[in-house]
Design a protein around this motif. Sequence first.
Motif, short mmCIF file in Angstrom:
data_model
loop_
_atom_site.label_atom_id
_atom_site.label_comp_id
_atom_site.label_asym_id
_atom_site.label_seq_id
_atom_site.Cartn_x
_atom_site.Cartn_y
_atom_site.Cartn_z
N ARG A 96 14.50 -5.28 -1.79
CA ARG A 96 15.51 -4.36 -2.32
C ARG A 96 14.84 -3.12 -2.91
O ARG A 96 15.22 -1.99 -2.61
N GLU A 97 13.82 -3.34 -3.74
CA GLU A 97 13.14 -2.20 -4.38
C GLU A 97 12.41 -1.33 -3.35
O GLU A 97 12.35 -0.11 -3.50
N LEU A 148 5.89 5.14 0.97
CA LEU A 148 5.99 4.03 0.02
C LEU A 148 4.69 3.77 -0.74
O LEU A 148 4.68 2.95 -1.65
N GLU A 149 3.62 4.46 -0.38
CA GLU A 149 2.32 4.22 -1.01
C GLU A 149 2.37 4.39 -2.52
O GLU A 149 1.72 3.66 -3.26
N TYR A 150 3.15 5.38 -3.00
CA TYR A 150 3.17 5.67 -4.43
C TYR A 150 3.65 4.48 -5.27
O TYR A 150 3.34 4.39 -6.46
N THR A 168 3.44 -1.51 -7.58
CA THR A 168 4.60 -2.05 -8.29
C THR A 168 5.35 -3.05 -7.41
O THR A 168 5.70 -4.14 -7.87
N LEU A 169 5.57 -2.69 -6.15
CA LEU A 169 6.28 -3.59 -5.23
C LEU A 169 5.52 -4.91 -5.07
O LEU A 169 6.13 -5.98 -5.04
#
Length: 146
Positions: free
Chosen positions: A98-99, A80-82, A86-87
Amino acid sequence: EIVLDQGLGDVFVCRNAGNLYGDNVAGTIDYAVHHLGIKLVVIMGHQGCGAVKAARLPRDAINKESPRLRQMLNGMKDSLEYCSDTLDKIQDPNARDREAVIANASAQVKKLIADPKLEQKIKANELLVIAAFYEITSGIVDFIES
C-alpha cells in the motif's frame, strides 16, 4: 467511473500500468486540461498493483524484461528509491505494498506538477492535482495529501 460513482463519459480517464507520467500521458492530460477544461487530475494507485510490485524487484530481475517494460520498471524503481529504506522496514506485506503504491502515485504527481503550464494553472487555482489509493477489497478511495 465506477470507483468515483460516475457514469460512463462523466470522467476523463487515462489508464496505464503503474500510473506513469510520461510523454503519452502528458499529452493526454494536456489535452484534458487545456482543451476540455478539466479542473481535477487524480493519480490513483490501487491495492495489489502488479507494476509497483515488479518495480520493487531487484534490478537484475527487471533487466531480464523486454526493453520497454524494463525501461518502465526501472523508471518506477528510480522514483521509489527515495523511500525504499522506509518501505523495507514495514513488516506487513499488505501495508508495505500500500505504501509503495501511494509513494509511486505521489511521485507521479510531483512529475506532473513540474510541467510549467500545469503549474501555472495550479497556482491560479484553476487545477488541482492529487494522488489517491483505491482499496479494491473495500471500495474505499483515500486521497493523499502531497
